[in-house]
Write an enzyme that holds these catalytic residues in place. Structure first.
Site, short mmCIF file in Angstrom:
data_model
loop_
_atom_site.label_atom_id
_atom_site.label_comp_id
_atom_site.label_asym_id
_atom_site.label_seq_id
_atom_site.Cartn_x
_atom_site.Cartn_y
_atom_site.Cartn_z
NE ARG A 85 1.43 -9.85 2.39
CZ ARG A 85 1.30 -8.53 2.58
NH1 ARG A 85 1.52 -8.01 3.78
NH2 ARG A 85 0.97 -7.74 1.59
CE LYS A 136 -9.58 -2.51 3.05
NZ LYS A 136 -9.38 -2.69 1.62
CB VAL A 186 -0.97 0.00 1.21
CG1 VAL A 186 -1.65 1.35 1.37
CG2 VAL A 186 -2.03 -1.09 1.02
NE ARG A 232 -9.01 -4.15 -8.70
CZ ARG A 232 -9.18 -4.24 -10.02
NH1 ARG A 232 -9.79 -5.27 -10.55
NH2 ARG A 232 -8.74 -3.30 -10.84
CB CYS A 254 -6.91 -7.85 2.24
SG CYS A 254 -5.59 -6.62 2.11
CE LYS A 301 -5.26 -9.63 -6.45
NZ LYS A 301 -6.33 -8.71 -6.41
P1 NAD Z 1 3.20 -4.64 3.91
O1 NAD Z 1 3.57 -5.66 4.90
O2 NAD Z 1 3.40 -4.91 2.44
O3 NAD Z 1 3.96 -3.27 4.21
C1 NAD Z 1 4.01 -2.67 5.46
C2 NAD Z 1 5.37 -1.99 5.62
O4 NAD Z 1 5.36 -1.27 6.86
C3 NAD Z 1 6.55 -2.94 5.70
O5 NAD Z 1 7.51 -2.59 4.70
C4 NAD Z 1 7.11 -2.74 7.11
O6 NAD Z 1 8.51 -2.88 7.16
C5 NAD Z 1 6.67 -1.32 7.40
N1 NAD Z 1 6.62 -0.96 8.83
C6 NAD Z 1 6.15 -1.68 9.87
N2 NAD Z 1 6.28 -0.98 11.01
C7 NAD Z 1 6.82 0.23 10.68
C8 NAD Z 1 7.23 1.36 11.40
N3 NAD Z 1 7.07 1.46 12.73
N4 NAD Z 1 7.80 2.39 10.74
C9 NAD Z 1 7.98 2.33 9.40
N5 NAD Z 1 7.63 1.27 8.65
C10 NAD Z 1 7.05 0.23 9.28
O7 NAD Z 1 1.67 -4.31 4.19
P2 NAD Z 1 0.55 -3.82 3.14
O8 NAD Z 1 0.05 -4.99 2.37
O9 NAD Z 1 1.06 -2.64 2.43
O10 NAD Z 1 -0.62 -3.42 4.14
C11 NAD Z 1 -0.55 -2.24 4.94
C12 NAD Z 1 -1.94 -1.95 5.48
O11 NAD Z 1 -2.83 -1.66 4.37
C13 NAD Z 1 -2.60 -3.10 6.22
O12 NAD Z 1 -3.40 -2.59 7.24
C14 NAD Z 1 -3.48 -3.75 5.16
O13 NAD Z 1 -4.57 -4.45 5.72
C15 NAD Z 1 -3.96 -2.54 4.39
N6 NAD Z 1 -4.35 -2.80 3.01
C16 NAD Z 1 -3.63 -3.66 2.25
C17 NAD Z 1 -4.00 -3.89 0.93
C18 NAD Z 1 -3.23 -4.86 0.08
O14 NAD Z 1 -3.77 -5.27 -0.95
N7 NAD Z 1 -2.02 -5.25 0.45
C19 NAD Z 1 -5.11 -3.23 0.38
C20 NAD Z 1 -5.80 -2.32 1.19
C21 NAD Z 1 -5.42 -2.12 2.51
#
Ligand code: NAD
Length: 431
Positions: free
Chosen positions: A327, A204, A11, A154, A260, A320
């Protein structure tokens, strides 16, 4: 606008790239120093179509940069987005420790008014807790607003979705951040909906749970199709043409996965429980999803009888198409189940092999570089991810290379009649 995004994952990185593409100055912060070094050196830690070019272009233009220093990000921007993980705990609740840590880090270095925007998916009322935390830990005498801006991208289409959102939801209790938020999103030409924070957070979880429900619904219909001799695709087309229902998310499969849907569904059930409502409908959605995978694996064991010592080709490891994300991937789940039964696997995925190596055991899995080489010596092929290129598999050659011509198609990629005409035993979902 000067924007900082804390958390540079699927994200955070794509949001940062898209914000910079429309002209904002963006600093992406991540606590993973290796990831930051990779990005600073021009590397991209994840696969998303179009992302690499976008990052390259905006770094070169000086609008996008990377750091591991939250203090630097907070100091240089007025708007701070939080995009850190919110993973599930064992009991289905959400682990909010990453969010709390970021709130404290922001509080530690905040010296002037900031807008703190939560983009991570969080339980309703988290915004209030983030605001309390910042107030408690901030030493400086400065104002701030915490707002909720859930993300609906997505994976696999993240750039496209972020550049063309169907809506932008902004949950806020004060008017002060509205102008800045409107300025950030204006270039995207999307409808912006302003709500209170609790509603934005709920939107959400309610949206993802609804989509998961649609998938489980068609998977349950698929089970009835199998038992009655109907064809789930024809049923899905027939009901999907009703625009109150819609055809999307009505593809029968071996169930939903990814980082998710499973976690957001568990979280929503748990949140509802805590608020005094037993959301039995969503518990059933989870149950159908689990049974869908069990039914698929049973098809494999019913046909192959003994798996121990058999060689099975698996096409797809990502959860997908169009992503390298494994994950909670149903494809990885199948691999693990087949390995547990003593099968030997020949696996291929166009983008997710490196990430799969981190979660699958070394023993019993051979990673094959080319899709058409997977079939060699296989007692069966399993199609586990809906990568469109799998439809181009040369089935005639695959049959020649296999020990026994059997395909278990967990994504309904092929037409059953044509595959059976080629001499395959072909088992798909709901057809
Ligand atoms: P991700 O694991 O790909 O990325 C998260 C990043 O945050 C990692 O690189 C991690 O190192 C970093 N991080 C953790 N703690 C930190 C801190 N204290 N300071 C700085 N960086 C830090 O996760 P994601 O898939 O991007 O998801 C992030 C959020 O967005 C989640 O809540 C998820 O549910 C939501 N989300 C994800 C998607 C998706 O498709 N992946 C879609 C919509 C919403």
């Amino acid at each position: 606008m000067n924007i900082t995004i804390i958390g540079t994952g699927y994200v955070g990185l794509v949001t940062g790239a898209c914000f910079s593409e429309v002209g904002h100055n963006v600093i992406c912060v991540d606590c993973d120093e290796k990831k930051v070094e990779l990005l600073q050196g021009g590397g991209i830690p994840i696969y998303e179509p179009g992302l690499e070019e976008l990052v390259e272009r905006n770094v070169a233009a000086g609008r996008l940069s990377f750091t591991s220093s939250t203090a630097e990000g907070v100091e240089k921007s007025d708007v701070i987005f939080i995009a850190v993980p919110t993973p599930p705990l064992d009991d289905g609740a959400v682990d909010l420790s990453f969010i709390e840590r970021v709130a404290r880090e922001i509080a530690d270095c905040m010296t002037s008014y900031k807008i703190i925007v939560d983009k991570s998916t969080v339980p309703v009322k988290t915004g209030e807790k983030v605001a309390d935390t910042i107030k408690r830990y901030c030493q400086a005498d400065c104002d701030f607003d915490v707002i909720s801006n859930p993300e609906f991208l997505r994976e696999g289409f993240a750039v496209e979705d972020l550049m063309n959102p169907d809506r932008v939801v902004i949950g806020t209790t004060s008017d002060r951040p509205n102008e800045a938020m409107q300025k950030i999103y204006k270039p995207f030409n999307a409808p912006v909906i302003f709500t209170d924070i609790n509603s934005a957070e709920l939107i959400k979880h309610a949206a993802n749970s609804f989509l998961a429900m649609k998938i489980s619904y068609i998977n349950a219909v698929a089970a009835i199709c199998e038992a009655s001799g109907a064809n789930v695709e024809e049923v899905a087309n027939g009901i999907g043409m009703d625009d109150r229902i819609g055809r999307r998310f009505l593809n029968a499969s071996l169930g939903f996965g990814g980082s998710c849907f499973p976690k957001d569904l568990s979280a929503f059930i748990r949140i509802s429980d805590e608020l005094g409502y037993d959301f039995g409908l969503l518990k059933e959605v989870q149950k159908i999803n689990a049974s869908q995978m069990n039914r698929f694996v049973k098809k494999i064991t019913d046909t192959l009888w003994i798996l121990k010592g058999k060689t099975i080709g698996v096409l797809g490891l990502a959860f997908k198409q169009n992503t390298d994300d494994v994950r909670m991937s149903p494809a990885v789940d199948i691999c693990q189940r087949l390995l547990k039964e003593g099968a030997f696997l020949r696996v291929y995925d166009p983008k997710a092999m490196d990430k799969a190596k981190e979660v699958l055991p070394d023993d019993g899995v051979l990673y094959i570089d080319k899709m058409d080489d997977v079939s060699k010596g296989c007692d069966a092929l399993v199609i586990a991810t809906e990568w469109p290129q799998f439809k181009e598999l040369n089935l005639v050659k695959a049959k020649e290379a296999m020990t026994a011509p059997i395909i278990f198609d967990g994504r309904n990629l092929f037409d059953p009649v044509s595959v059976e005409q080629l001499g395959f035993t072909y088992k798909s979902i709901g057809r």
